[in-house]
Design a protein around this motif. Structure first.
Motif, PDB file in Angstrom:
ATOM      1  N   ASP A 163      72.521  64.248  36.196  1.00 36.10           N
ATOM      2  CA  ASP A 163      73.413  63.262  35.959  1.00 36.10           C
ATOM      3  C   ASP A 163      73.913  62.528  36.866  1.00 36.10           C
ATOM      4  O   ASP A 163      74.385  62.506  37.831  1.00 36.10           O
ATOM      5  N   SER A 164      73.743  61.053  36.574  1.00 36.09           N
ATOM      6  CA  SER A 164      73.989  59.913  37.349  1.00 36.09           C
ATOM      7  C   SER A 164      75.460  60.020  38.086  1.00 36.09           C
ATOM      8  O   SER A 164      75.658  59.914  39.152  1.00 36.09           O
ATOM      9  N   LYS A 165      76.499  60.333  37.267  1.00 34.18           N
ATOM     10  CA  LYS A 165      77.782  60.494  37.706  1.00 34.18           C
ATOM     11  C   LYS A 165      77.836  61.617  38.696  1.00 34.18           C
ATOM     12  O   LYS A 165      78.980  61.348  39.541  1.00 34.18           O
ATOM     13  N   ARG A 166      77.515  62.764  38.443  1.00 33.75           N
ATOM     14  CA  ARG A 166      77.635  63.802  38.905  1.00 33.75           C
ATOM     15  C   ARG A 166      76.976  63.556  40.704  1.00 33.75           C
ATOM     16  O   ARG A 166      77.251  64.105  41.530  1.00 33.75           O
ATOM     17  N   ARG A 195      80.100  51.915  33.746  1.00 30.51           N
ATOM     18  CA  ARG A 195      80.105  50.979  32.450  1.00 30.51           C
ATOM     19  C   ARG A 195      78.723  51.330  31.891  1.00 30.51           C
ATOM     20  O   ARG A 195      78.695  51.025  30.716  1.00 30.51           O
ATOM     21  N   ILE A 196      77.509  51.540  32.519  1.00 30.68           N
ATOM     22  CA  ILE A 196      76.155  51.650  31.884  1.00 30.68           C
ATOM     23  C   ILE A 196      76.523  52.853  30.771  1.00 30.68           C
ATOM     24  O   ILE A 196      75.835  52.846  29.598  1.00 30.68           O
ATOM     25  N   TYR A 197      76.854  53.840  31.401  1.00 31.31           N
ATOM     26  CA  TYR A 197      77.195  55.040  30.461  1.00 31.31           C
ATOM     27  C   TYR A 197      78.217  54.848  29.448  1.00 31.31           C
ATOM     28  O   TYR A 197      77.863  55.266  28.092  1.00 31.31           O
ATOM     29  N   GLU A 198      79.131  54.026  29.401  1.00 30.33           N
ATOM     30  CA  GLU A 198      80.242  53.818  28.359  1.00 30.33           C
ATOM     31  C   GLU A 198      79.580  52.873  27.356  1.00 30.33           C
ATOM     32  O   GLU A 198      79.841  53.035  26.296  1.00 30.33           O
ATOM     33  N   LYS A 199      78.638  52.113  27.798  1.00 30.57           N
ATOM     34  CA  LYS A 199      77.997  51.171  26.848  1.00 30.57           C
ATOM     35  C   LYS A 199      76.811  52.002  26.062  1.00 30.57           C
ATOM     36  O   LYS A 199      76.406  51.685  24.815  1.00 30.57           O
ATOM     37  N   THR A 200      75.950  52.818  26.838  1.00 33.83           N
ATOM     38  CA  THR A 200      74.767  53.610  26.322  1.00 33.83           C
ATOM     39  C   THR A 200      75.015  54.987  25.872  1.00 33.83           C
ATOM     40  O   THR A 200      74.036  55.792  25.308  1.00 33.83           O
ATOM     41  N   LYS A 201      76.167  55.691  26.520  1.00 34.70           N
ATOM     42  CA  LYS A 201      76.251  56.947  26.257  1.00 34.70           C
ATOM     43  C   LYS A 201      75.034  57.750  26.990  1.00 34.70           C
ATOM     44  O   LYS A 201      74.754  59.011  26.575  1.00 34.70           O
ATOM     45  N   CYS A 202      74.602  57.038  28.283  1.00 34.94           N
ATOM     46  CA  CYS A 202      73.567  57.892  28.669  1.00 34.94           C
ATOM     47  C   CYS A 202      73.913  58.021  30.225  1.00 34.94           C
ATOM     48  O   CYS A 202      74.071  57.123  30.890  1.00 34.94           O
ATOM     49  N   ARG A 203      73.715  59.188  30.604  1.00 38.05           N
ATOM     50  CA  ARG A 203      73.986  59.616  31.998  1.00 38.05           C
ATOM     51  C   ARG A 203      72.709  60.251  32.643  1.00 38.05           C
ATOM     52  O   ARG A 203      72.993  60.294  33.997  1.00 38.05           O
ATOM     53  N   ASP A 204      71.937  60.587  32.150  1.00 35.58           N
ATOM     54  CA  ASP A 204      70.668  61.467  32.528  1.00 35.58           C
ATOM     55  C   ASP A 204      69.553  60.190  33.319  1.00 35.58           C
ATOM     56  O   ASP A 204      69.359  59.379  32.438  1.00 35.58           O
ATOM     57  N   ILE A 205      69.301  60.665  34.430  1.00 40.03           N
ATOM     58  CA  ILE A 205      68.458  59.591  35.334  1.00 40.03           C
ATOM     59  C   ILE A 205      67.158  59.614  34.559  1.00 40.03           C
ATOM     60  O   ILE A 205      66.589  58.388  34.569  1.00 40.03           O
ATOM     61  N   ASN A 248      64.730  54.248  30.573  1.00 45.84           N
ATOM     62  CA  ASN A 248      64.174  53.666  29.534  1.00 45.84           C
ATOM     63  C   ASN A 248      65.129  52.720  28.810  1.00 45.84           C
ATOM     64  O   ASN A 248      65.073  51.894  27.723  1.00 45.84           O
ATOM     65  N   ILE A 249      66.433  52.550  29.468  1.00 40.93           N
ATOM     66  CA  ILE A 249      67.473  51.745  29.376  1.00 40.93           C
ATOM     67  C   ILE A 249      67.113  50.340  29.665  1.00 40.93           C
ATOM     68  O   ILE A 249      67.107  50.320  30.950  1.00 40.93           O
TER      69      ILE A 249
END
Length: 475
Positions: free
Chosen positions: A272-275, A319-329, A334-335
């Motif tokens: 998880d990128s934030k973790r 901000r990337i997570y809030e826009k894409t709902k993706c945190r898995d590296i 693919n984003i």
């Protein structure tokens, strides 16, 4: 005049809450005036030592503004303004009020020269952070904020117990008087444990990974960039007095290396990128107290870098997570798009990686450890590089942007760092980088850290006090 850096944002924060329709205007006006004042003080300001109410050092509160504090405050205010400017439109007057209050409070704690003033500011930081983490009122955020508040007050209780023991012996809350002689070993152990809980040190605090990963991007930035390091800054300010430093040095080294190495290992196995960034903060806090123990003069520079880079990393990854709902590296690869956020995130992560020739490489080189401790620092270099490159590799950019974003981290403040280093250290850093590139291709599974659960963290905090006490007694 310097005290306005504290009073002004707190006062305007209260006004922003009362005049909710104009809270953004009040916020922008606050930062325009604050940055103007801070710029003037940075170039023309003089050292100030203030005793509010005219009390003497024995009985009163002391606030000290050395010239270096104006520089720290300048970088801090710049970053707080940038994040506020990018975030204010998404929030209401409560956010603006808390943001401005926490801005003034964080500067206030950097200038405190007595236990009481430090405690008051720590309380204000805890309350403001608790409310900021819970903004959005999702179940995970509410639980994260409650966990932070609970453990934060446990830590502050330990701090107060230690202060009480020192006050009983010296009759003063002023640092100059309290640390004029070696303090009570149990008091030192209480204070260190309490402040390490505030810093989110590994095993002593279960709040950091959850709070930093679940809070919104701007709150994560201020938590990791400013609030977590503030506990280490207080320890640094206490360590400027030999009475405290002589008692605390070995404890700092022990907790520092535990957090630096184990926090880095947890970051590497996390997906998880934030973790990853949250565990990275735990690891970096370990490095911070190692610097305090061995080379205090490097701490302010490391503190500024931690403020800037970690805040940038958390904000842009968030901000990337809030826009894409993706945190898995592995999914982040693919984003497409979001190049500005990716560049800033990569810049900051690489800047704190310790890979040659980034700023943190020269800071680590300047610590000048010897023997087994130097070996541990080499080991940490491989671990830190591994999780940093793993996260950077998940942020896909064109090669032109990629190399630019990494190299720029070596430019801004090289003139303030000693560039003397050994061929061995450079070789190890390059080896760590190559190893990290290889390891970044390996898929990992997160490690479940039961020791970071709430009840276990409380038990370990009690053990920390006992262990710290006996370490000091043996010394």
């Amino acid at each position: 005049m310097a005290i306005l850096l504290i009073i002004f944002p707190i006062s305007l924060g209260i006004l922003a809450y009362l005049f909710k329709e104009h809270h953004k205007k009040i916020g922008y006006i606050t930062y325009i005036i604050l940055l103007t004042l801070n710029t003037y003080l940075t170039f023309f300001g003089k050292e100030e030592r203030i005793f509010p109410g005219g009390w003497n050092r024995l009985k009163g509160i002391e606030i000290y503004f050395p010239k270096e504090m104006y520089v720290v405050a300048f970088f801090f205010n710049i970053m707080m303004f940038i994040i506020y400017w990018r975030s204010a439109r998404r929030h209401n007057n409560i956010f603006t009020a808390l943001w401005l209050i926490i801005n003034g409070t964080l500067i206030g704690i950097l200038t405190s020269e007595d236990f009481f003033n430090t405690y008051v500011h720590l309380e204000l930081i805890s309350i403001s952070s608790f409310l900021l983490i819970g903004i959005g009122r999702t179940e995970k955020r509410i639980w994260a904020s409650l966990k932070y508040m609970f453990l934060s007050y446990i830590g502050l209780s330990f701090y107060l117990l230690g202060v009480g023991l020192i006050y009983a012996k010296t009759g003063s809350l002023n640092l100059h008087i309290a640390f004029s002689k070696e303090p009570n070993p149990l008091a030192v152990s209480f204070i260190i444990t309490g402040l390490l809980v505030k810093s989110g040190m590994l095993f002593l605090s279960a709040w950091l990974p959850t709070a930093h990963s679940e809070a919104s991007s701007e709150i994560s930035a201020v938590l990791s960039g400013y609030i977590a390091p503030i506990g280490t800054y207080v320890l640094y300010s206490f360590s400027l007095y030999d009475g405290f430093y002589n008692e605390a040095k070995v404890i700092f080294l022990m907790y520092g290396f535990i957090s630096l190495i184990l926090g880095g290992i947890l970051a590497f196995f996390e997906n998880d990128s934030k973790r990853i960034l949250a565990y990275s903060t735990i690891s970096q806090m370990g490095l911070a107290i190692i610097i305090i123990a061995v080379k205090k003069e490097l701490f302010i520079l490391f503190f500024i870098l931690q403020m800037l880079y970690k805040a940038l990393a958390f904000y842009n990854i968030g901000r990337i997570y809030e826009k894409t709902k993706c945190r898995d590296i592995y999914l982040l690869k693919n984003i497409k798009g979001y190049n500005t956020n990716k560049i800033l995130a990569m810049l900051s992560v690489f800047g704190l990686s310790g890979i040659f020739p980034t700023h943190t490489f020269f800071i680590k080189e300047g610590i000048e450890l010897q023997g087994g401790l130097k070996t541990l620092l080499y080991i940490s270099a491989f671990i830190t590089a591994s999780y940093s490159i793993k996260l950077i590799a998940s942020l896909k950019l064109t090669k032109k942007f990629y190399y630019f974003s990494l190299l720029i981290t070596t430019l801004p403040i090289l003139n303030f760092l000693s560039l003397h280093f050994s061929l061995k250290d450079m070789s190890i850093s390059i080896s760590a980088f190559v190893t990290a590139l290889i390891l970044s291709r390996i898929k990992t599974k997160p490690i479940l850290v039961r020791l970071n659960y709430l009840e276990n963290a409380l038990i370990l905090q009690v053990f920390s006090i006992i262990i710290g006490y006996y370490i000091i007694k043996v010394i």
